[in-house]
Scaffold this motif. Structure first.
Motif, mmCIF file in Angstrom:
data_model
loop_
_atom_site.group_PDB
_atom_site.id
_atom_site.type_symbol
_atom_site.label_atom_id
_atom_site.label_comp_id
_atom_site.label_asym_id
_atom_site.label_seq_id
_atom_site.Cartn_x
_atom_site.Cartn_y
_atom_site.Cartn_z
ATOM 1 N N GLY A 136 -3.719 2.824 -3.195
ATOM 2 C CA GLY A 136 -2.773 2.629 -2.113
ATOM 3 C C GLY A 136 -3.467 2.642 -0.763
ATOM 4 O O GLY A 136 -3.114 1.877 0.140
ATOM 5 N N LEU A 168 2.865 6.182 -5.605
ATOM 6 C CA LEU A 168 2.691 6.279 -7.054
ATOM 7 C C LEU A 168 1.383 6.995 -7.396
ATOM 8 O O LEU A 168 1.312 7.752 -8.368
ATOM 9 C CB LEU A 168 2.727 4.883 -7.691
ATOM 10 N N GLY A 176 0.821 -1.200 0.000
ATOM 11 C CA GLY A 176 0.000 0.000 0.000
ATOM 12 C C GLY A 176 0.858 1.254 0.000
ATOM 13 O O GLY A 176 0.525 2.248 -0.651
ATOM 14 N N ASN A 227 -3.109 -0.457 1.678
ATOM 15 C CA ASN A 227 -2.451 -0.194 2.956
ATOM 16 C C ASN A 227 -3.311 -0.670 4.133
ATOM 17 O O ASN A 227 -2.806 -1.281 5.081
ATOM 18 C CB ASN A 227 -2.168 1.301 3.070
ATOM 19 N N LYS A 253 2.080 1.846 -3.591
ATOM 20 C CA LYS A 253 0.993 2.237 -4.493
ATOM 21 C C LYS A 253 0.512 3.648 -4.160
ATOM 22 O O LYS A 253 0.232 4.450 -5.065
ATOM 23 C CB LYS A 253 -0.165 1.233 -4.394
ATOM 24 N N ASN A 254 0.449 3.953 -2.874
ATOM 25 C CA ASN A 254 -0.007 5.276 -2.447
ATOM 26 C C ASN A 254 0.935 6.373 -2.955
ATOM 27 O O ASN A 254 0.494 7.428 -3.432
ATOM 28 C CB ASN A 254 -0.091 5.308 -0.917
#
Lengths: 188, 188
Positions: free
Chosen positions: B87, A93, A87, B91, A90-91
């Motif tokens: 994300g 990005l 996460g 997360n 991805k967060n």
């Protein structure tokens, strides 16, 4: 003579002693002469929220985006959590990819190399998810070699968590050579 | 007479006026009698960091995990960012999935239904990534119907962002019926 290249590197794990962060450091230290690098820490990137973004990018996000913009290429260390990318990664990005606030998405057409350290599959599932995301972002993902390092293999790491596997170390050098050659090629 | 079931629902977007949150609310309001629900907000879940976890779960994470543990089933609204799950959502799942600190992973064998609102593909790519993650977590993901709602279709939403598409509304009811039937079935 070749021009100077600058690499921005970041890892999807925040743990201080993360294997992925250690291998990312090793990779950066293996970069050829004429290449500078910075490892960016994702700890201060907040959770993505479009309502927050509407007020302007938070300071940490603005710094991250600016460093991506200024870098010639990226190196991402991609841990695998629950069969996918973290996460945290991805967060980061998601924030970086935004083209709001009159600022373009700095990831577009940026060359990027991926490496990962994990359990049996060596983050292969996470890396496939990451490749799909980076393809969506129209980044130039270096295809080969794939760096899928298994923590559990014997003799891969020493007791302090240093990568000891010469085969993996050489693969990382090949990946970085591919990244740098590609980046120069794209400048022509 | 059927026993009472309790559903925990959460959305992978933090934006206040998110379509995914609106459709999640609509879904929860469509739950049959004998079902209670709570919508959990992910805003206070910090970035996952194993060094932080080693000191104990943060308050928001502990609350989230406890609510998952107490719920009979989950409903997840899955926005799509950059061809994958957000994300923010990943997360939260990363934290929830941990089995450290002598607490078991509360997600294991929990029935879960997914819905999503997005652009053309209606979050289909994100939902496939999410299914892979939830399968890894050994959750019982309801297969059908798939709820892939496109924002851009005409007449799907009214000007205030309310879902107007009767076909989609009926599909959501079918999904929730499947979730609830499955959850009761597993109790037998």
């Amino acid at each position: 003579m070749k021009k100077q290249l600058h690499i921005l590197a970041f890892a999807g794990s925040l743990r201080k002693d993360s294997y992925n962060r250690k291998v990312l450091s090793l990779a950066c230290n293996s970069l050829p002469e004429g290449t500078s690098y910075e490892i960016f820490e994702l700890n201060d990137i907040p959770l993505f929220n479009e309502d927050v973004e509407a007020l302007g990018f938070p300071e940490s996000v603005a710094a991250f985006r600016q460093k991506i913009q200024k870098a010639d290429a990226l190196v991402i260390a991609c841990p695998e959590y629950n069969s996918s990318i973290t996460g945290v990664l991805k967060n980061a990005l998601d924030w970086a990819s935004r083209s709001e606030n009159k600022q373009p998405n700095p990831l577009i057409k940026k060359p990027v190399a991926i490496l990962g350290v994990g359990e049996r599959g060596g983050t292969s599932r996470a890396q496939y998810h990451l490749r799909q995301v980076l393809n969506h972002l129209n980044m130039y993902v270096i295809n080969k070699p794939e760096i899928l390092i298994s923590i559990k293999s014997e003799k891969t790491f020493d007791e302090k968590g240093n990568l000891m596997d010469e085969f993996a170390i050489n693969l990382i050098k090949k990946l970085l050579t591919s990244l740098i050659d590609f980046t120069y090629q794209m400048r022509k």
